[in-house]
Write a protein that holds these residues in place. Structure first.
Motif, mmCIF file in Angstrom:
data_model
loop_
_atom_site.group_PDB
_atom_site.id
_atom_site.type_symbol
_atom_site.label_atom_id
_atom_site.label_comp_id
_atom_site.label_asym_id
_atom_site.label_seq_id
_atom_site.Cartn_x
_atom_site.Cartn_y
_atom_site.Cartn_z
ATOM 1 N N GLY A 212 0.813 -1.211 0.000
ATOM 2 C CA GLY A 212 0.000 0.000 0.000
ATOM 3 C C GLY A 212 0.841 1.252 0.000
ATOM 4 O O GLY A 212 2.072 1.205 -0.123
ATOM 5 N N LEU A 213 0.151 2.402 0.136
ATOM 6 C CA LEU A 213 0.808 3.699 0.128
ATOM 7 C C LEU A 213 0.566 4.410 1.449
ATOM 8 O O LEU A 213 -0.452 4.203 2.106
ATOM 9 N N GLU A 214 1.526 5.250 1.832
ATOM 10 C CA GLU A 214 1.388 6.043 3.045
ATOM 11 C C GLU A 214 1.671 7.512 2.727
ATOM 12 O O GLU A 214 2.603 7.815 1.976
ATOM 13 N N LYS A 215 0.863 8.379 3.287
ATOM 14 C CA LYS A 215 1.053 9.815 3.107
ATOM 15 C C LYS A 215 1.902 10.349 4.251
ATOM 16 O O LYS A 215 1.641 10.051 5.418
ATOM 17 N N ARG A 216 2.911 11.120 3.933
ATOM 18 C CA ARG A 216 3.792 11.704 4.930
ATOM 19 C C ARG A 216 3.333 13.112 5.286
ATOM 20 O O ARG A 216 2.638 13.761 4.488
ATOM 21 N N PRO A 217 3.679 13.610 6.493
ATOM 22 C CA PRO A 217 3.275 14.965 6.898
ATOM 23 C C PRO A 217 3.708 16.051 5.923
ATOM 24 O O PRO A 217 3.045 17.078 5.804
ATOM 25 N N ALA A 223 5.857 4.083 -0.514
ATOM 26 C CA ALA A 223 5.306 2.737 -0.712
ATOM 27 C C ALA A 223 5.661 1.848 0.466
ATOM 28 O O ALA A 223 6.787 1.879 0.967
ATOM 29 N N ARG A 224 4.700 1.044 0.890
ATOM 30 C CA ARG A 224 4.893 0.070 1.966
ATOM 31 C C ARG A 224 5.027 -1.314 1.337
ATOM 32 O O ARG A 224 4.165 -1.740 0.558
ATOM 33 N N LEU A 225 6.120 -2.010 1.652
ATOM 34 C CA LEU A 225 6.411 -3.297 1.043
ATOM 35 C C LEU A 225 6.311 -4.430 2.053
ATOM 36 O O LEU A 225 6.688 -4.275 3.216
ATOM 37 N N GLN A 226 5.820 -5.540 1.600
ATOM 38 C CA GLN A 226 5.639 -6.712 2.457
ATOM 39 C C GLN A 226 6.967 -7.166 3.042
ATOM 40 O O GLN A 226 7.933 -7.407 2.344
ATOM 41 N N GLY A 227 7.015 -7.251 4.382
ATOM 42 C CA GLY A 227 8.182 -7.781 5.065
ATOM 43 C C GLY A 227 9.382 -6.868 5.100
ATOM 44 O O GLY A 227 10.481 -7.307 5.458
ATOM 45 N N ARG A 228 9.207 -5.588 4.748
ATOM 46 C CA ARG A 228 10.335 -4.651 4.733
ATOM 47 C C ARG A 228 10.011 -3.441 5.588
ATOM 48 O O ARG A 228 8.920 -2.868 5.490
ATOM 49 N N ARG A 231 10.603 2.457 3.693
ATOM 50 C CA ARG A 231 9.552 3.010 2.856
ATOM 51 C C ARG A 231 10.211 3.692 1.654
ATOM 52 O O ARG A 231 11.169 4.441 1.816
ATOM 53 N N LEU A 232 9.679 3.440 0.478
ATOM 54 C CA LEU A 232 10.263 3.976 -0.748
ATOM 55 C C LEU A 232 9.442 5.139 -1.280
ATOM 56 O O LEU A 232 8.207 5.065 -1.337
ATOM 57 N N THR A 233 10.115 6.172 -1.690
ATOM 58 C CA THR A 233 9.446 7.362 -2.202
ATOM 59 C C THR A 233 8.725 7.062 -3.519
ATOM 60 O O THR A 233 9.280 6.413 -4.411
ATOM 61 N N VAL A 234 7.494 7.531 -3.615
ATOM 62 C CA VAL A 234 6.708 7.400 -4.844
ATOM 63 C C VAL A 234 6.633 8.780 -5.496
ATOM 64 O O VAL A 234 6.255 9.761 -4.853
ATOM 65 N N SER A 235 6.993 8.857 -6.758
ATOM 66 C CA SER A 235 6.962 10.152 -7.442
ATOM 67 C C SER A 235 5.533 10.499 -7.835
ATOM 68 O O SER A 235 4.694 9.626 -8.053
ATOM 69 N N ARG A 236 5.251 11.775 -7.952
ATOM 70 C CA ARG A 236 3.916 12.229 -8.363
ATOM 71 C C ARG A 236 3.572 11.714 -9.753
ATOM 72 O O ARG A 236 2.409 11.428 -10.054
ATOM 73 N N ARG A 237 4.575 11.595 -10.585
ATOM 74 C CA ARG A 237 4.355 11.133 -11.956
ATOM 75 C C ARG A 237 3.751 9.736 -11.996
ATOM 76 O O ARG A 237 2.936 9.430 -12.874
ATOM 77 N N HIS A 238 4.129 8.873 -11.048
ATOM 78 C CA HIS A 238 3.679 7.487 -11.081
ATOM 79 C C HIS A 238 2.577 7.193 -10.061
ATOM 80 O O HIS A 238 2.056 6.075 -10.030
ATOM 81 N N LEU A 239 2.208 8.175 -9.250
ATOM 82 C CA LEU A 239 1.278 7.943 -8.156
ATOM 83 C C LEU A 239 -0.101 7.477 -8.635
ATOM 84 O O LEU A 239 -0.658 6.505 -8.106
ATOM 85 N N ALA A 240 -0.662 8.127 -9.636
ATOM 86 C CA ALA A 240 -2.001 7.768 -10.110
ATOM 87 C C ALA A 240 -2.027 6.334 -10.645
ATOM 88 O O ALA A 240 -2.960 5.571 -10.360
ATOM 89 N N GLN A 241 -1.004 5.953 -11.393
ATOM 90 C CA GLN A 241 -0.950 4.597 -11.941
ATOM 91 C C GLN A 241 -0.876 3.553 -10.830
ATOM 92 O O GLN A 241 -1.538 2.512 -10.890
ATOM 93 N N ILE A 242 -0.108 3.843 -9.796
ATOM 94 C CA ILE A 242 0.032 2.894 -8.681
ATOM 95 C C ILE A 242 -1.287 2.762 -7.932
ATOM 96 O O ILE A 242 -1.704 1.656 -7.556
#
Length: 250
Positions: A212-217, A223-228, A231-242
């Motif tokens: 899933g995704l998490e919003k930061r302050p 991005a939230r990854l299983q078993g990790r 957290r990895l940064t998601v760019s605005r360019r790819h956010l809608a597709q994800i």
């Protein structure tokens, strides 16, 4: 695999030619050079996969030449040939293009092992030039491999959690650790479009691991990854597709 032999001593180049001729594998000597500038020019003019490069060539030394070779449009792999006493005296600060070192005088068995590892890397680099899957007519890899401390480490593609690009290399993260490979994210994206999802210009994640995704302050999204834990940064360019992919489900 096309090999360039670089040494200022004619006898040393002849010996390497003989060793390469006696060594099994899909390789050929594509040429010779006696100094760094000649080696760089040859690599500019013809496709070279691997350079056997003497450390103590005149003019530009081996390290300086390797650094210049790394800036070429199609940089070759470099094996630095060093005097045995120099190699035992401490670690050389070699540029990333240097695959590993060979003690001089070069031994046939050691050279053969280096060529096997380099051949695997050359095969991996070719993946970037394959047609997109599916429909490319190529059999895909089931493993990703890279040299590590004198051996080759392999990771099953299905075990990859995410891939992150930094400079010319990509770090492959898996449950047991990390693997550094000389490939582009684009090559993995083209070869395994159904397995990996781009979340940033420098990151791909395994679709099966994306929880899933998490919003930061500060307004950014990660991005939230299983078993990790990371957290990895998601760019605005790819956010809608994800978001669409997460809503649709795997």
């Amino acid at each position: 695999m096309k090999i360039l032999v670089v040494d200022h001593e004619t006898s040393a180049r002849e010996r390497l030619r003989q060793l390469l001729a006696e060594t099994e594998g899909d390789h050929e000597v594509a040429g010779e050079a006696c100094n760094g500038l000649e080696a760089i020019e040859r690599c500019r003019r013809q496709p070279i996969d691997l350079v056997l490069l003497d450390l103590q060539i005149p003019g530009l030394d081996g390290l300086q030449t390797a650094a210049r070779l790394a800036t070429l449009e199609r940089p070759p792999r470099v094996v630095l040939m060093t005097p045995g006493e120099r190699a035992r005296g401490g670690e050389l600060l070699a540029p990333p293009a240097v695959l590993e070192r060979l003690d001089k005088p070069v031994e046939g068995e050691r050279l053969e092992a280096v060529l096997r590892r380099s051949q695997g890397l050359a095969w991996g680099r070719q993946a970037a030039n394959r047609p997109s899957w599916p429909g490319g007519g190529e059999e895909r890899r089931s493993e990703i491999s890279a040299p590590y401390r004198g051996s080759v480490v392999r990771v099953a593609v299905r075990d990859v959690v995410y891939l992150q690009a930094e400079h010319k290399y990509v770090t492959v993260y898996h449950p047991e650790g990390q693997l550094l490979v000389d490939e582009s994210l684009r090559s993995f994206e083209r070869e395994f479009p159904e397995l990996f999802l781009r979340i940033h210009r420098n990151a791909l994640v395994a679709r099966s691991r994306l929880e899933g995704l998490e919003k930061r302050p500060d307004g950014s999204t990660v991005a939230r990854l299983q078993g990790r834990p990371e957290r990895l940064t998601v760019s605005r360019r790819h956010l809608a597709q994800i978001r669409r992919w997460l809503r649709a489900g795997p």
